[in-house]
Write a protein that holds these residues in place. Structure first.
Motif, PDB file in Angstrom:
ATOM      1  N   ILE A 206       0.814  -1.214   0.000  1.00 28.93           N
ATOM      2  CA  ILE A 206       0.000   0.000   0.000  1.00 28.93           C
ATOM      3  C   ILE A 206       0.854   1.274   0.000  1.00 28.93           C
ATOM      4  O   ILE A 206       0.403   2.344  -0.423  1.00 28.93           O
ATOM      5  CB  ILE A 206      -0.971  -0.023   1.200  1.00 28.93           C
ATOM      6  N   HIS A 209       0.826   3.197  -3.228  1.00 26.79           N
ATOM      7  CA  HIS A 209      -0.435   3.659  -3.830  1.00 26.79           C
ATOM      8  C   HIS A 209      -0.306   5.080  -4.383  1.00 26.79           C
ATOM      9  O   HIS A 209      -0.821   5.384  -5.465  1.00 26.79           O
ATOM     10  CB  HIS A 209      -1.555   3.591  -2.781  1.00 26.79           C
ATOM     11  N   LYS A 283      -6.518   4.102   2.137  1.00 27.27           N
ATOM     12  CA  LYS A 283      -6.472   3.993   0.672  1.00 27.27           C
ATOM     13  C   LYS A 283      -7.730   4.622   0.090  1.00 27.27           C
ATOM     14  O   LYS A 283      -8.853   4.242   0.435  1.00 27.27           O
ATOM     15  CB  LYS A 283      -6.373   2.531   0.228  1.00 27.27           C
ATOM     16  N   SER A 287      -5.211   9.153  -4.502  1.00 36.70           N
ATOM     17  CA  SER A 287      -4.470   8.676  -3.349  1.00 36.70           C
ATOM     18  C   SER A 287      -4.074   9.803  -2.417  1.00 36.70           C
ATOM     19  O   SER A 287      -3.932  10.960  -2.825  1.00 36.70           O
ATOM     20  CB  SER A 287      -3.206   7.953  -3.834  1.00 36.70           C
ATOM     21  N   SER A 330     -10.847   1.022  -2.245  1.00 35.00           N
ATOM     22  CA  SER A 330     -10.506   2.422  -2.034  1.00 35.00           C
ATOM     23  C   SER A 330     -11.707   3.180  -1.469  1.00 35.00           C
ATOM     24  O   SER A 330     -12.804   3.099  -2.017  1.00 35.00           O
ATOM     25  CB  SER A 330     -10.061   3.070  -3.348  1.00 35.00           C
TER      26      SER A 330
END
Length: 449
Positions: A206, A209, A283, A287, A330
């Protein structure tokens, strides 16, 4: 019914002063400056001494998941969370199942909200590659505007044909409807994801991201949206600005105020450094990016480049938030905590309470031309929130009202507390006691057109 709110610091239209509000039925009847208690008989009196009295928050960017995704959230649960957070009106997004891209789907949402929404409501109509011919049949007094996804996000509503984009901006301008746009370049994101998978495996950590859904992807898409808006003189509101670079698009003289920017709590509160501890709980699309991006957005809250604050409230099941860049869902649920989060930033010197009130109530009402709300004015609907400072409390699962029952703020100690929420004059939240029988009203727009 006559109700009195007395002794609080009223914050409205750039001023803060000790005073009282009188509510008659669903509207504000009087605003009285000073410490003297108004005379008369009242059915209910609220002592707001030591508290701040604000217009109810208008959250212009939420995903309540109904219909079709109600295992995550629904209109009843999320409008209850809104009331607990001092939010008295919301505009909901079209990426539900079915998507709100037909007149029938829009009508269905009106009926669902009428039956179950505790606070006031409206719904964006979603643009697709093929539905701009429906815009002429929309009631421009019942919707805030057109929602356009120029980047693929939850719900797969990407509009990527230049002819369709051009038509959307042109038709919206003709109808005096704002276009609210999710700006990310999907081709760039897909290329970044492909490269990341080749380097890190099928589900990159992550912490990557922000590199995959990059500044470049946001900038390329936002620039295109601005060009289209300038071509057709469309009112463009760019949603959830996440980069310092995009802030340069605001307040250009040639745009005459037609290009405005929204910031959401995720990009105001977090930076890429927080992925290490929060993981995929933060998330979201676009982003969360760098600390310098976050600090630039915070500065823009005060200098006017940011026009509104929303939440992009987007509940998922906690099980769906596990994994990395490819697998974790997300979005995050923030509507219950948006106002108190921004109040905490007042204590840190990031903004003033007068500016907060502008960003979270006045500006959304003005931008989308909401009828009779967003301000504490005589004759306006009595949508009011009373907040108490120096009142610590901790976010835990028991206090979370969203159906998904988690928050990235879990364990955080807030020092501001939403003590009371009034919606259309109804005392919806009273120091933690919630009146579940009350229902909000359908919002109306542009009464002068």
């Amino acid at each position: 019914m006559r109700k009195l709110i007395q002794g609080g610091t009223i914050v409205n239209e750039g001023r803060a002063f000790i005073g009282s509000l009188i509510i008659e039925n669903d509207c504000i009847a009087e605003i009285i400056e000073g410490t003297l208690a108004p005379r008369g008989t009242f059915d209910e009196t609220v002592d707001a001494t030591g508290c701040f009295v604000l217009p109810g928050v208008i959250d212009g960017h939420v995903h309540f998941r109904e219909p079709g995704l109600t295992e995550k959230a629904d209109i009843e649960s999320e409008s209850r969370a809104a009331a607990y957070g001092g939010v008295t009106s919301y505009f909901e997004m079209p990426n539900t199942c079915p998507q709100t891209t037909t007149l029938e789907a829009l009508a269905d949402k009106w009926e669902r909200a009428r039956l179950s929404s505790h606070v006031n409501y409206s719904f964006f109509f979603g643009a697709t590659n093929t539905n701009s011919s429906l815009f002429d049949r929309l009631d421009i007094h019942s919707i805030p505007g057109i929602k356009l996804f120029m980047g693929a996000s939850t719900g797969n509503m990407l509009v990527d044909r230049m002819e369709a984009l051009d038509q959307t901006f042109r038709k919206a301008a003709e109808l005096h409807l704002p276009v609210m746009v999710h700006c990310e370049d999907s081709a760039l994101i897909n290329a970044n994801m492909k490269a990341a998978k080749e380097r890190f495996g099928d589900d990159p950590d992550i912490t990557h991201h922000w590199e995959i859904r990059s500044e470049e992807a946001c900038w390329a898409s936002s620039q295109l949206a601005v060009r289209l808006a300038r071509r057709h003189r469309t009112q463009l509101h760019i949603a959830h600005i996440s980069t310092q670079r995009e802030l340069s698009l605001a307040k250009q003289p040639e745009d005459e105020g037609r290009i405005t920017l929204e910031a959401v709590i995720a990009h105001i509160m977090f930076s890429n450094e927080d992925y290490l501890t929060k993981q995929a709980l933060i998330k979201c699309n676009p982003s969360v990016k760098t600390l310098s991006d976050r600090e630039a957005i915070r500065h823009a809250l005060m200098d006017g480049r940011i026009t509104t604050i929303g939440t992009d409230h987007a509940p998922h099941l906690l099980s769906q938030k596990q994994g990395g860049c490819a697998k974790a869902a997300s979005g995050m649920p923030m509507i219950q905590f948006s106002l108190v989060t921004m109040l905490e930033l007042i204590d840190k010197g990031v903004l003033t309470i007068e500016r907060l009130t502008e960003l979270m109530a006045h500006a959304p009402a003005r931008l989308f031309q909401v009828d009779g709300r967003g301000f504490l004015r005589k004759g306006y609907k009595a949508d009011i929130v009373i907040v108490k400072p120096h009142h610590p409390w901790t976010v835990n699962e028991a206090c979370i009202q969203s159906k998904c029952k988690w928050s990235p703020m879990m364990g955080y100690v807030y020092h501001w507390y939403v003590a009371h929420t009034f919606c259309n004059g109804h005392h919806l939240l009273d120091n933690g006691t919630f009146n579940a029988t009350q229902r909000g009203e359908q919002l109306r727009f542009r009464n002068h057109i």
